[in-house]
Design a protein around this motif. Structure first.
Motif, PDB file in Angstrom:
ATOM      1  N   GLY A   1       0.830  -1.196   0.000  1.00 47.59           N
ATOM      2  CA  GLY A   1       0.000   0.000   0.000  1.00 47.59           C
ATOM      3  C   GLY A   1       0.864   1.244   0.000  1.00 47.59           C
ATOM      4  O   GLY A   1       2.095   1.162   0.013  1.00 47.59           O
ATOM      5  N   PRO A   2       0.256   2.417  -0.030  1.00 47.42           N
ATOM      6  CA  PRO A   2       1.021   3.667  -0.037  1.00 47.42           C
ATOM      7  C   PRO A   2       1.944   3.776   1.173  1.00 47.42           C
ATOM      8  O   PRO A   2       1.646   3.255   2.250  1.00 47.42           O
ATOM      9  CB  PRO A   2      -0.073   4.749   0.004  1.00 47.42           C
TER      10      PRO A   2
ATOM     11  N   ALA B   1       9.635   0.885 -10.800  1.00 47.01           N
ATOM     12  CA  ALA B   1       8.817   1.232  -9.646  1.00 47.01           C
ATOM     13  C   ALA B   1       7.399   0.687  -9.790  1.00 47.01           C
ATOM     14  O   ALA B   1       6.871   0.555 -10.900  1.00 47.01           O
ATOM     15  CB  ALA B   1       8.768   2.747  -9.478  1.00 47.01           C
ATOM     16  N   MET B   2       6.781   0.357  -8.663  1.00 47.32           N
ATOM     17  CA  MET B   2       5.403  -0.125  -8.651  1.00 47.32           C
ATOM     18  C   MET B   2       4.686   0.473  -7.455  1.00 47.32           C
ATOM     19  O   MET B   2       5.198   0.437  -6.328  1.00 47.32           O
ATOM     20  CB  MET B   2       5.364  -1.655  -8.581  1.00 47.32           C
ATOM     21  N   ALA B   3       3.519   1.015  -7.681  1.00 54.23           N
ATOM     22  CA  ALA B   3       2.728   1.614  -6.614  1.00 54.23           C
ATOM     23  C   ALA B   3       2.426   0.574  -5.541  1.00 54.23           C
ATOM     24  O   ALA B   3       2.185  -0.598  -5.831  1.00 54.23           O
ATOM     25  CB  ALA B   3       1.419   2.171  -7.180  1.00 54.23           C
ATOM     26  N   GLY B   4       2.451   1.010  -4.307  1.00 56.95           N
ATOM     27  CA  GLY B   4       2.136   0.123  -3.194  1.00 56.95           C
ATOM     28  C   GLY B   4       3.295  -0.697  -2.680  1.00 56.95           C
ATOM     29  O   GLY B   4       3.131  -1.491  -1.756  1.00 56.95           O
ATOM     30  N   ASN B   5       4.504  -0.504  -3.250  1.00 58.20           N
ATOM     31  CA  ASN B   5       5.664  -1.318  -2.876  1.00 58.20           C
ATOM     32  C   ASN B   5       6.924  -0.472  -2.707  1.00 58.20           C
ATOM     33  O   ASN B   5       8.018  -0.897  -3.077  1.00 58.20           O
ATOM     34  CB  ASN B   5       5.917  -2.399  -3.938  1.00 58.20           C
ATOM     35  N   ALA B   6       6.773   0.715  -2.132  1.00 56.28           N
ATOM     36  CA  ALA B   6       7.896   1.650  -2.070  1.00 56.28           C
ATOM     37  C   ALA B   6       9.093   1.079  -1.325  1.00 56.28           C
ATOM     38  O   ALA B   6      10.241   1.189  -1.784  1.00 56.28           O
ATOM     39  CB  ALA B   6       7.457   2.960  -1.428  1.00 56.28           C
ATOM     40  N   VAL B   7       8.870   0.455  -0.176  1.00 59.25           N
ATOM     41  CA  VAL B   7      10.006  -0.006   0.624  1.00 59.25           C
ATOM     42  C   VAL B   7      10.701  -1.193  -0.044  1.00 59.25           C
ATOM     43  O   VAL B   7      11.940  -1.296  -0.029  1.00 59.25           O
ATOM     44  CB  VAL B   7       9.574  -0.343   2.072  1.00 59.25           C
ATOM     45  N   TYR B   8       9.940  -2.087  -0.658  1.00 54.50           N
ATOM     46  CA  TYR B   8      10.549  -3.230  -1.355  1.00 54.50           C
ATOM     47  C   TYR B   8      11.331  -2.746  -2.578  1.00 54.50           C
ATOM     48  O   TYR B   8      12.457  -3.201  -2.826  1.00 54.50           O
ATOM     49  CB  TYR B   8       9.464  -4.222  -1.770  1.00 54.50           C
ATOM     50  N   CYS B   9      10.738  -1.809  -3.342  1.00 55.78           N
ATOM     51  CA  CYS B   9      11.441  -1.248  -4.496  1.00 55.78           C
ATOM     52  C   CYS B   9      12.736  -0.573  -4.048  1.00 55.78           C
ATOM     53  O   CYS B   9      13.792  -0.725  -4.688  1.00 55.78           O
ATOM     54  CB  CYS B   9      10.551  -0.233  -5.220  1.00 55.78           C
ATOM     55  N   ALA B  10      12.677   0.167  -2.942  1.00 56.32           N
ATOM     56  CA  ALA B  10      13.863   0.867  -2.443  1.00 56.32           C
ATOM     57  C   ALA B  10      14.948  -0.116  -2.022  1.00 56.32           C
ATOM     58  O   ALA B  10      16.138   0.079  -2.310  1.00 56.32           O
ATOM     59  CB  ALA B  10      13.474   1.759  -1.266  1.00 56.32           C
TER      60      ALA B  10
ATOM     61  N   LEU C   1       0.814 -10.355  -2.571  1.00 61.23           N
ATOM     62  CA  LEU C   1       0.477  -9.310  -3.536  1.00 61.23           C
ATOM     63  C   LEU C   1      -0.909  -9.545  -4.132  1.00 61.23           C
ATOM     64  O   LEU C   1      -1.699  -8.606  -4.286  1.00 61.23           O
ATOM     65  CB  LEU C   1       1.528  -9.268  -4.648  1.00 61.23           C
ATOM     66  N   ARG C   2      -1.212 -10.789  -4.444  1.00 64.03           N
ATOM     67  CA  ARG C   2      -2.525 -11.085  -5.040  1.00 64.03           C
ATOM     68  C   ARG C   2      -3.658 -10.829  -4.051  1.00 64.03           C
ATOM     69  O   ARG C   2      -4.768 -10.481  -4.449  1.00 64.03           O
ATOM     70  CB  ARG C   2      -2.565 -12.542  -5.522  1.00 64.03           C
ATOM     71  N   ALA C   3      -3.378 -11.002  -2.763  1.00 59.45           N
ATOM     72  CA  ALA C   3      -4.417 -10.829  -1.742  1.00 59.45           C
ATOM     73  C   ALA C   3      -4.578  -9.378  -1.309  1.00 59.45           C
ATOM     74  O   ALA C   3      -5.501  -9.065  -0.547  1.00 59.45           O
ATOM     75  CB  ALA C   3      -4.084 -11.696  -0.523  1.00 59.45           C
ATOM     76  N   SER C   4      -3.718  -8.492  -1.786  1.00 55.76           N
ATOM     77  CA  SER C   4      -3.779  -7.094  -1.377  1.00 55.76           C
ATOM     78  C   SER C   4      -4.944  -6.380  -2.052  1.00 55.76           C
ATOM     79  O   SER C   4      -5.358  -6.732  -3.155  1.00 55.76           O
ATOM     80  CB  SER C   4      -2.467  -6.385  -1.726  1.00 55.76           C
ATOM     81  N   GLY C   5      -5.476  -5.378  -1.384  1.00 58.55           N
ATOM     82  CA  GLY C   5      -6.587  -4.623  -1.949  1.00 58.55           C
ATOM     83  C   GLY C   5      -6.167  -3.794  -3.144  1.00 58.55           C
ATOM     84  O   GLY C   5      -5.098  -3.171  -3.148  1.00 58.55           O
ATOM     85  N   ALA C   6      -6.991  -3.767  -4.161  1.00 62.59           N
ATOM     86  CA  ALA C   6      -6.668  -3.040  -5.385  1.00 62.59           C
ATOM     87  C   ALA C   6      -6.553  -1.536  -5.152  1.00 62.59           C
ATOM     88  O   ALA C   6      -5.844  -0.841  -5.891  1.00 62.59           O
ATOM     89  CB  ALA C   6      -7.725  -3.327  -6.452  1.00 62.59           C
ATOM     90  N   SER C   7      -7.204  -1.009  -4.133  1.00 62.49           N
ATOM     91  CA  SER C   7      -7.149   0.429  -3.890  1.00 62.49           C
ATOM     92  C   SER C   7      -5.737   0.879  -3.516  1.00 62.49           C
ATOM     93  O   SER C   7      -5.304   1.970  -3.904  1.00 62.49           O
ATOM     94  CB  SER C   7      -8.127   0.818  -2.780  1.00 62.49           C
ATOM     95  N   GLY C   8      -5.016   0.060  -2.747  1.00 60.79           N
ATOM     96  CA  GLY C   8      -3.650   0.402  -2.377  1.00 60.79           C
ATOM     97  C   GLY C   8      -2.606  -0.243  -3.262  1.00 60.79           C
ATOM     98  O   GLY C   8      -1.417   0.053  -3.144  1.00 60.79           O
ATOM     99  N   PHE C   9      -3.038  -1.131  -4.156  1.00 62.20           N
ATOM    100  CA  PHE C   9      -2.126  -1.856  -5.039  1.00 62.20           C
ATOM    101  C   PHE C   9      -2.764  -1.940  -6.432  1.00 62.20           C
ATOM    102  O   PHE C   9      -3.388  -2.937  -6.785  1.00 62.20           O
ATOM    103  CB  PHE C   9      -1.847  -3.245  -4.475  1.00 62.20           C
TER     104      PHE C   9
END
Length: 251
Positions: A97-98, A149-158, A199-207
């Motif tokens: 998420g964000p 980059a991918m929305a909802g994954n800032a810390v993993y991307c970093a 990732l598949r179980a995450s809500g689409a609003s934050g991902f």
């Protein structure tokens, strides 16, 4: 028979467990570091004639673990092994998420496991084996999300972007020293692991990319951990390993 020492983090499940199983070979000394012990590996090590140690450790406290690894490596004779390898595989995706919807503790823990631990363990490995006769390799398991980059994954991307870039810098250090140590930060492709399920179980609003991950699973586009591990370990044995410090198995 060649004698090899391998240190592998994140070995209790997924890609790490599959790599650990395939690394249980005669003449290998394998140290697995994970939050939990993989009970199945013990009997497999005995059958394979491999020496296995498993340390239940939390890499969210990486300085303590790196110190233990450095001391453990110091117990071996510098002439014992033909090869010595560190595989930094452990990672944490954290809350999907964000960024501002994640707690400070969640963000700190994910970054420590995914980046700081790899950096400190790499430093410990290089220091402790500097005078060894062994061919030394350092393999960081990265991700395409370190390069896209991918929305909802800032810390993993970093974390994965940092892993890629510190690998480039360490490669320059080792080349300047003429040590022969080779390092690669390798993206292994998309694998059917617990992280993918999260990732598949995450809500689409934050991902926003959730639908893409659901489609990849439905269309059979995810590699099994066993198949991905075989490809990663084959890459580790390539003659040109280290010629490019950042690589992707899909290239």
């Amino acid at each position: 028979m060649a004698s090899n020492l391998i240190i592998l983090t994140g070995a209790s499940r997924g890609l790490g467990a599959a790599m650990a199983e395939q690394l249980l070979l005669p003449g290998h000394v394998l140290l697995c570091i994970s939050r939990r012990i993989n009970d199945a590996l013990g009997s497999k090590a005995l059958a394979a004639g491999a020496q296995l140690e498993q340390w239940p450790r939390d890499l969210a406290d990486p300085a303590a673990v790196a110190g233990q690894v450095e001391r453990w490596l110091g117990t071996f004779d510098a002439a014992r092994f033909d090869g010595a390898t560190l595989i930094n595989n452990a990672g944490a995706i954290g809350r999907v998420g964000p960024l501002d919807e994640c707690s400070n503790a969640e963000l700190s823990s994910a970054l420590r496991v995914g980046l700081e631990a790899a950096l400190l363990l790499s430093a410990a490995f290089l220091r402790a084996t500097r005078d060894w006769r062994a061919r030394r390799k350092l393999l960081n398991i990265s991700s395409g999300l370190g390069r896209r980059a991918m929305a909802g994954n800032a810390v993993y991307c970093a974390a994965k972007a940092g892993m890629d870039h510190f690998s480039r810098a360490v490669a320059l250090d080792e080349a300047h020293r003429g040590s022969g140590t080779r390092i690669v930060s390798l993206a292994p492709g998309v694998i059917d692991t617990d992280m993918q399920a999260q990732l598949r179980a995450s809500g689409a609003s934050g991902f926003p990319d959730q639908r893409q991950f659901l489609a990849m699973k439905a269309q059979g586009q995810l590699a099994t951990p066993h198949a991905a591990a075989a490809r990663v370990l084959a890459y580790l044995q390539r003659d040109d390993f280290g010629s490019q410090p950042v690589a992707d198995l899909r290239d």
